[in-house]
Design an enzyme around this catalytic site. Structure first.
Site, PDB file in Angstrom:
ATOM      1  N   ASN A   1       5.511   2.452 -18.650  1.00 56.51           N
ATOM      2  CA  ASN A   1       6.947   2.518 -18.363  1.00 56.51           C
ATOM      3  C   ASN A   1       7.307   3.831 -17.687  1.00 56.51           C
ATOM      4  O   ASN A   1       8.300   3.916 -16.953  1.00 56.51           O
ATOM      5  CB  ASN A   1       7.762   2.428 -19.673  1.00 56.51           C
TER       6      ASN A   1
ATOM      7  N   HIS B   1       0.819  -1.213   0.000  1.00 55.10           N
ATOM      8  CA  HIS B   1       0.000   0.000   0.000  1.00 55.10           C
ATOM      9  C   HIS B   1       0.853   1.264   0.000  1.00 55.10           C
ATOM     10  O   HIS B   1       0.326   2.372  -0.031  1.00 55.10           O
ATOM     11  CB  HIS B   1      -0.958  -0.002   1.199  1.00 55.10           C
TER      12      HIS B   1
ATOM     13  N   ASP C   1       1.328  -2.584 -28.680  1.00 53.77           N
ATOM     14  CA  ASP C   1      -0.012  -2.534 -29.300  1.00 53.77           C
ATOM     15  C   ASP C   1      -0.114  -1.421 -30.344  1.00 53.77           C
ATOM     16  O   ASP C   1      -0.737  -1.593 -31.397  1.00 53.77           O
ATOM     17  CB  ASP C   1      -1.110  -2.246 -28.259  1.00 53.77           C
TER      18      ASP C   1
ATOM     19  N   HIS D   1      19.880  -1.847 -21.578  1.00 50.77           N
ATOM     20  CA  HIS D   1      20.441  -1.002 -20.510  1.00 50.77           C
ATOM     21  C   HIS D   1      21.517  -1.828 -19.828  1.00 50.77           C
ATOM     22  O   HIS D   1      21.273  -2.983 -19.469  1.00 50.77           O
ATOM     23  CB  HIS D   1      19.336  -0.625 -19.527  1.00 50.77           C
TER      24      HIS D   1
ATOM     25  N   ARG E   1      25.784   5.638 -11.604  1.00 54.51           N
ATOM     26  CA  ARG E   1      27.128   5.898 -12.140  1.00 54.51           C
ATOM     27  C   ARG E   1      27.359   7.395 -12.261  1.00 54.51           C
ATOM     28  O   ARG E   1      28.435   7.902 -11.947  1.00 54.51           O
ATOM     29  CB  ARG E   1      27.303   5.233 -13.515  1.00 54.51           C
TER      30      ARG E   1
ATOM     31  N   GLU F   1      21.137   4.569 -14.255  1.00 55.40           N
ATOM     32  CA  GLU F   1      22.374   5.110 -14.818  1.00 55.40           C
ATOM     33  C   GLU F   1      22.919   6.254 -13.957  1.00 55.40           C
ATOM     34  O   GLU F   1      24.119   6.491 -13.891  1.00 55.40           O
ATOM     35  CB  GLU F   1      22.016   5.618 -16.217  1.00 55.40           C
TER      36      GLU F   1
ATOM     37  N   ARG G   1      24.923   3.714 -23.540  1.00 54.37           N
ATOM     38  CA  ARG G   1      24.442   2.406 -23.081  1.00 54.37           C
ATOM     39  C   ARG G   1      24.831   1.258 -24.005  1.00 54.37           C
ATOM     40  O   ARG G   1      25.114   0.156 -23.546  1.00 54.37           O
ATOM     41  CB  ARG G   1      22.923   2.449 -22.988  1.00 54.37           C
TER      42      ARG G   1
ATOM     43  N   VAL H   1      -7.662  -0.275 -26.467  1.00 59.03           N
ATOM     44  CA  VAL H   1      -8.011   0.076 -27.843  1.00 59.03           C
ATOM     45  C   VAL H   1      -7.486  -1.039 -28.749  1.00 59.03           C
ATOM     46  O   VAL H   1      -6.307  -1.390 -28.700  1.00 59.03           O
ATOM     47  CB  VAL H   1      -7.431   1.458 -28.216  1.00 59.03           C
TER      48      VAL H   1
ATOM     49  N   ARG I   1      19.258   5.489 -27.580  1.00 60.82           N
ATOM     50  CA  ARG I   1      18.760   6.667 -26.850  1.00 60.82           C
ATOM     51  C   ARG I   1      19.676   7.027 -25.687  1.00 60.82           C
ATOM     52  O   ARG I   1      20.187   6.148 -24.987  1.00 60.82           O
ATOM     53  CB  ARG I   1      17.357   6.366 -26.309  1.00 60.82           C
TER      54      ARG I   1
ATOM     55  N   HIS J   1      15.617  -2.465 -22.538  1.00 58.91           N
ATOM     56  CA  HIS J   1      15.196  -1.277 -21.792  1.00 58.91           C
ATOM     57  C   HIS J   1      14.312  -0.342 -22.606  1.00 58.91           C
ATOM     58  O   HIS J   1      13.332   0.182 -22.114  1.00 58.91           O
ATOM     59  CB  HIS J   1      16.441  -0.543 -21.313  1.00 58.91           C
ATOM     60  N   HIS J   2      14.684  -0.118 -23.865  1.00 54.71           N
ATOM     61  CA  HIS J   2      13.940   0.882 -24.646  1.00 54.71           C
ATOM     62  C   HIS J   2      13.869   0.425 -26.092  1.00 54.71           C
ATOM     63  O   HIS J   2      14.841  -0.084 -26.641  1.00 54.71           O
ATOM     64  CB  HIS J   2      14.670   2.226 -24.576  1.00 54.71           C
TER      65      HIS J   2
HETATM   66  P1  FAD Z   1       4.385   4.325 -21.379  1.00 54.24           P
HETATM   67  O1  FAD Z   1       4.744   5.126 -20.204  1.00 54.24           O
HETATM   68  O2  FAD Z   1       4.888   2.936 -21.451  1.00 54.24           O
HETATM   69  O3  FAD Z   1       2.799   4.353 -21.453  1.00 54.24           O
HETATM   70  C1  FAD Z   1       2.105   3.659 -22.437  1.00 54.24           C
HETATM   71  C2  FAD Z   1       0.756   3.281 -21.873  1.00 54.24           C
HETATM   72  O4  FAD Z   1      -0.086   2.856 -22.939  1.00 54.24           O
HETATM   73  C3  FAD Z   1       0.835   2.134 -20.880  1.00 54.24           C
HETATM   74  O5  FAD Z   1       0.234   2.496 -19.671  1.00 54.24           O
HETATM   75  C4  FAD Z   1       0.083   1.010 -21.577  1.00 54.24           C
HETATM   76  O6  FAD Z   1      -0.609   0.148 -20.708  1.00 54.24           O
HETATM   77  C5  FAD Z   1      -0.862   1.786 -22.467  1.00 54.24           C
HETATM   78  N1  FAD Z   1      -1.340   1.012 -23.616  1.00 54.24           N
HETATM   79  C6  FAD Z   1      -0.604   0.232 -24.433  1.00 54.24           C
HETATM   80  N2  FAD Z   1      -1.377  -0.307 -25.380  1.00 54.24           N
HETATM   81  C7  FAD Z   1      -2.637   0.129 -25.153  1.00 54.24           C
HETATM   82  C8  FAD Z   1      -3.884  -0.104 -25.789  1.00 54.24           C
HETATM   83  N3  FAD Z   1      -4.000  -0.934 -26.839  1.00 54.24           N
HETATM   84  N4  FAD Z   1      -4.988   0.517 -25.314  1.00 54.24           N
HETATM   85  C9  FAD Z   1      -4.911   1.334 -24.217  1.00 54.24           C
HETATM   86  N5  FAD Z   1      -3.751   1.542 -23.562  1.00 54.24           N
HETATM   87  C10 FAD Z   1      -2.620   0.967 -24.039  1.00 54.24           C
HETATM   88  N6  FAD Z   1      13.546   7.589 -19.654  1.00 54.24           N
HETATM   89  C11 FAD Z   1      14.095   8.764 -19.270  1.00 54.24           C
HETATM   90  O7  FAD Z   1      14.132   9.706 -20.043  1.00 54.24           O
HETATM   91  N7  FAD Z   1      14.592   8.906 -18.018  1.00 54.24           N
HETATM   92  C12 FAD Z   1      14.593   7.913 -17.119  1.00 54.24           C
HETATM   93  O8  FAD Z   1      15.021   8.091 -15.994  1.00 54.24           O
HETATM   94  C13 FAD Z   1      14.074   6.651 -17.499  1.00 54.24           C
HETATM   95  N8  FAD Z   1      14.109   5.596 -16.660  1.00 54.24           N
HETATM   96  C14 FAD Z   1      13.505   4.431 -17.037  1.00 54.24           C
HETATM   97  C15 FAD Z   1      13.475   3.367 -16.140  1.00 54.24           C
HETATM   98  C16 FAD Z   1      12.820   2.192 -16.487  1.00 54.24           C
HETATM   99  C17 FAD Z   1      12.795   1.052 -15.513  1.00 54.24           C
HETATM  100  C18 FAD Z   1      12.198   2.067 -17.754  1.00 54.24           C
HETATM  101  C19 FAD Z   1      11.499   0.818 -18.148  1.00 54.24           C
HETATM  102  C20 FAD Z   1      12.264   3.111 -18.654  1.00 54.24           C
HETATM  103  C21 FAD Z   1      12.918   4.297 -18.307  1.00 54.24           C
HETATM  104  N9  FAD Z   1      12.971   5.363 -19.186  1.00 54.24           N
HETATM  105  C22 FAD Z   1      13.521   6.539 -18.796  1.00 54.24           C
HETATM  106  C23 FAD Z   1      12.267   5.291 -20.465  1.00 54.24           C
HETATM  107  C24 FAD Z   1      10.912   5.983 -20.331  1.00 54.24           C
HETATM  108  O9  FAD Z   1      10.386   5.751 -19.043  1.00 54.24           O
HETATM  109  C25 FAD Z   1       9.914   5.527 -21.371  1.00 54.24           C
HETATM  110  O10 FAD Z   1      10.481   5.503 -22.638  1.00 54.24           O
HETATM  111  C26 FAD Z   1       8.733   6.467 -21.407  1.00 54.24           C
HETATM  112  O11 FAD Z   1       8.252   6.675 -20.108  1.00 54.24           O
HETATM  113  C27 FAD Z   1       7.634   5.950 -22.300  1.00 54.24           C
HETATM  114  O12 FAD Z   1       6.506   6.760 -22.100  1.00 54.24           O
HETATM  115  P2  FAD Z   1       5.203   6.554 -22.990  1.00 54.24           P
HETATM  116  O13 FAD Z   1       4.189   7.454 -22.439  1.00 54.24           O
HETATM  117  O14 FAD Z   1       5.566   6.648 -24.411  1.00 54.24           O
HETATM  118  O15 FAD Z   1       4.813   5.044 -22.733  1.00 54.24           O
HETATM  119  O1  MEZ Z   2      16.647   7.399 -19.641  1.00 56.09           O
HETATM  120  C1  MEZ Z   2      16.738   6.369 -18.992  1.00 56.09           C
HETATM  121  O2  MEZ Z   2      16.318   5.294 -19.394  1.00 56.09           O
HETATM  122  C2  MEZ Z   2      17.403   6.421 -17.678  1.00 56.09           C
HETATM  123  C3  MEZ Z   2      18.003   7.693 -17.249  1.00 56.09           C
HETATM  124  C4  MEZ Z   2      17.448   5.324 -16.970  1.00 56.09           C
HETATM  125  C5  MEZ Z   2      18.260   5.201 -15.784  1.00 56.09           C
HETATM  126  O3  MEZ Z   2      19.228   4.468 -15.850  1.00 56.09           O
HETATM  127  O4  MEZ Z   2      17.948   5.852 -14.777  1.00 56.09           O
END
Ligand code: FAD
Ligand code: MEZ
Length: 585
Positions: free
Chosen positions: A180, A78, A360, A381, A397, A394, A418, A294, A558, A518-519
């Site tokens: 993400n 929670h 999707d 990553h 580091r 990252e 990376r 969707v 990236r 990771h990406h």
């Molecule tokens: P998302 O945040 O993934 O959102 C997409 C949403 O769409 C999800 O909620 C999903 O359920 C929904 N969805 C998918 N398909 C459908 C559908 N058919 N119908 C309805 N909903 C749907 N980037 C940085 O710049 N800095 C960071 O520090 C960083 N750290 C990261 C750490 C981790 C662990 C990870 C995994 C990634 C990190 N990244 C970071 C990368 C970054 O977080 C993502 O690239 C970014 O947040 C993607 O955002 P988005 O809105 O495009 O997608």
């Molecule tokens: O952009 C990212 O994915 C990021 C900064 C991730 C991390 O290592 O914190």
């Protein structure tokens, strides 16, 4: 009779003491026995896809997460970084409960009503007949802008579209928003911010763009990169205007200066941003519907956007009409099939991604003839906790950790990009490495306490002791050499440009890391106004996209911090242009 709080506390006590529950009783039966179906549902029973009434009922009896938080628990579900999500994300009424945290972790937490029979998942498949029937029936609702996906890109698009006067709905397939984005750790890159100015950091829009292009091996679309750089400071300002704190600044791999912004004290950026965006959407009366996937983009005869078919957990398949759609569905880092197809060498790798990252949007856009950019470029990553799905940011580091191999020897400039760091780790013995740091770093970075809490860190009072417990026999010599380089401000071994900390303050820590997916850099092709392009590079009228579902911004690799910047900059642009398109029709 409605359960009051005292009854609820008693119920929770019975549950946790394990006394009153018959072995195979479900949460729904338990509540119905105490009262009736109305203890959870409205009368007549009509459940919205977001299960809004039911979740309000949970809270009205049991209290908010804050009230339920239990400091005595080692892991308190929670009080998690998932934030204030639907109770029904974990506690299903009529089916087996599921611990959402265990999508990434392996917590052994007893769930109430764990013996309830599992039911077929509502979102197990995409039913083409039902999709077609919904299209044949015609729209049940009409709006201006439909946003698909509730991560950072989707929320920013929805808020921006609403601010530009559009009637907006945001559909999210998961039982909670965040994607993400909610996991983002390090921060958001921006150039020319007051934060940089305050720290005396000289930076330029051109440098930001050059670093992104160099990191992307010059395969990025320079027009998109220019916008990313130019609008990055405004993106941070916008998040702050919605209530975010971005006061801490760090350097990420491949960046020539400190430009990664995050909350004070080094807290993770993603949960904070998502919390802020969720509240901003509520404050603006934006209709956010979870449990709503969707499954089809519907086009008019002239190939412009007509709407979508959404599959709701309770409402089933319905067509919703709108002149504009923003695809913000994120990447495909958790879709094994797509990874195996586009990047077979990564097929067996772990992934840092949320289970929601299933690609999707790419499927939906491809089906209607959208073009893809760099679709096969997937980033590993370098530092995912070995044998886990937990990212070791990252910025660990960036703040000062060194990276060594199993002998305790450094093997690369820790601040390289990376792709290079991941390749270098995979060339080491047993294909993993260690990050090593000291108490000074822990004091600067809140998130490291989280890794300790998860039991991921080895800890010792001296470097020699750490070397012994981790079997890294060369570690004392490595640390002593590194401390000299740090003192002299010159890394004679690997040319690391920034060495903010030495390793001198006990206790000392080490964490095992290995590369993981990771990406996904590639995706739907867009132009600078976030219009989705077809195979002839013409706009698909009314279709916009932003965030990780798109390709072109990051090229082949990236830089850390550029994805969140991408989601805010292009999310806002997509929302604005989607609203303009719909309102001028
Ligand atoms: P998302 O945040 O993934 O959102 C997409 C949403 O769409 C999800 O909620 C999903 O359920 C929904 N969805 C998918 N398909 C459908 C559908 N058919 N119908 C309805 N909903 C749907 N980037 C940085 O710049 N800095 C960071 O520090 C960083 N750290 C990261 C750490 C981790 C662990 C990870 C995994 C990634 C990190 N990244 C970071 C990368 C970054 O977080 C993502 O690239 C970014 O947040 C993607 O955002 P988005 O809105 O495009 O997608
Ligand atoms: O952009 C990212 O994915 C990021 C900064 C991730 C991390 O290592 O914190």
């Amino acid at each position: 009779m409605k359960l009051n709080k005292i009854a609820s506390v008693m119920a929770v006590m019975l549950l946790t003491s394990g006394v009153a529950i018959a072995k195979d009783q479900s949460l729904a039966n338990f509540h119905a026995d105490m009262d009736s179906c109305q203890s959870c549902h409205s009368k007549p029973i009509k459940v919205s896809d977001s299960e809004t009434h039911e979740n309000q009922q949970c809270r009205s009896c049991h209290g908010s997460y804050e009230e339920l938080a239990n400091e005595k628990l080692k892991f308190d579900p929670h009080a998690s970084h998932l934030g204030d999500i639907n109770c029904t994300s974990c506690h299903s009424g009529h089916s087996k409960p599921q611990l959402t945290c265990n999508n990434c972790h392996n917590f052994e937490i007893d769930m109430p009503f764990a013996d309830t029979k599992e039911k077929k998942k509502w979102d197990a498949g995409w039913n083409q007949d039902k999709i077609q029937k919904a299209i044949d029936k015609g729209p049940v609702e009409t709006l201006d802008v439909i946003v698909v996906g509730g991560g950072s890109a989707g929320f920013n698009a929805a808020i921006s579209a609403k601010m530009h006067g559009a009637k907006v709905v945001l559909f999210e397939k998961a039982p909670y928003t965040g994607g993400n984005s909610m996991l983002a750790a390090g921060g958001i890159n921006a150039v020319g911010t007051p934060q940089q100015k305050k720290k005396g950091i000289e930076d330029k829009v051109e440098w930001f763009a050059e670093d992104a292009m160099k990191g992307g091996r010059y395969k990025n679309d320079p027009k998109l990169v220019k916008i990313l750089a130019e609008e990055s400071a405004d993106a941070v300002k916008w998040l702050e205007s919605l209530g975010a704190n971005m006061d801490d600044l760090k350097r990420s791999g491949g960046a020539r200066v400190e430009r990664t912004h995050r909350p004070s004290g080094g807290a993770s950026v993603g949960p904070h941003i998502i919390d802020v965006l969720r509240k901003a959407a509520v404050d603006r009366n934006i209709d956010v519907r979870v449990n709503s996937r969707v499954e089809k983009i519907v086009l008019n005869d002239d190939k412009s956007v007509a709407g979508v078919v959404v599959h709701g957990r309770h409402s089933g398949y319905n067509m919703i009409a709108a002149d504009s759609i923003v695809l913000a569905t994120g990447g495909y880092g958790m879709n094994k099939e797509m990874i195996s197809w586009y990047r077979p060498t990564f097929a067996n790798m772990t992934s840092s991604n949320n289970v929601t990252a299933t690609g999707d949007g790419i499927k939906l856009a491809k089906e209607i003839g959208a073009s893809m950019t760099d679709i096969d470029w997937v980033q590993a990553h370098p530092t995912i906790g070995k044998d886990s799905r937990i990212l070791i940011s990252e910025t660990v580091r960036g703040v000062g950790a060194i990276m060594v191999n199993t002998d305790g020897k450094r093997f690369i400039n820790e601040l390289t990009t990376r792709d290079r760091a991941s390749d270098a780790i995979l060339k080491q013995k047993d294909k993993y490495a260690w990050l090593v740091f000291d108490e000074q770093l822990v004091e600067k970075k809140k998130m490291v306490r989280g890794y300790e809490h998860l039991g991921m860190l080895s800890k010792a009072n001296t470097i020699e002791e750490l070397a012994k417990i981790t079997d890294m026999n060369q570690l004392p010599q490595t640390v002593s050499a590194y401390n000299k380089y740090q003192k002299n401000g010159k890394d004679d071994a690997f040319g690391r440009e920034d060495m903010p900390l030495n390793l001198t303050k006990a206790p000392f820590y080490a964490v095992k890391v290995a590369p993981g997916i990771h990406h996904t850099m590639g995706g739907v092709a867009i132009d600078t106004d976030s219009n989705v392009l077809n195979l002839q590079s013409w706009k698909i009228p009314g279709l916009f996209a932003a965030g990780e579902v798109t390709g072109g911004v990051h090229g082949f690799n990236r830089l850390g911090g550029n994805a969140i910047a991408d989601t805010v900059v292009f999310g806002r642009r997509a929302g604005e242009h989607a609203a303009e398109h719909a309102l001028k029709k």
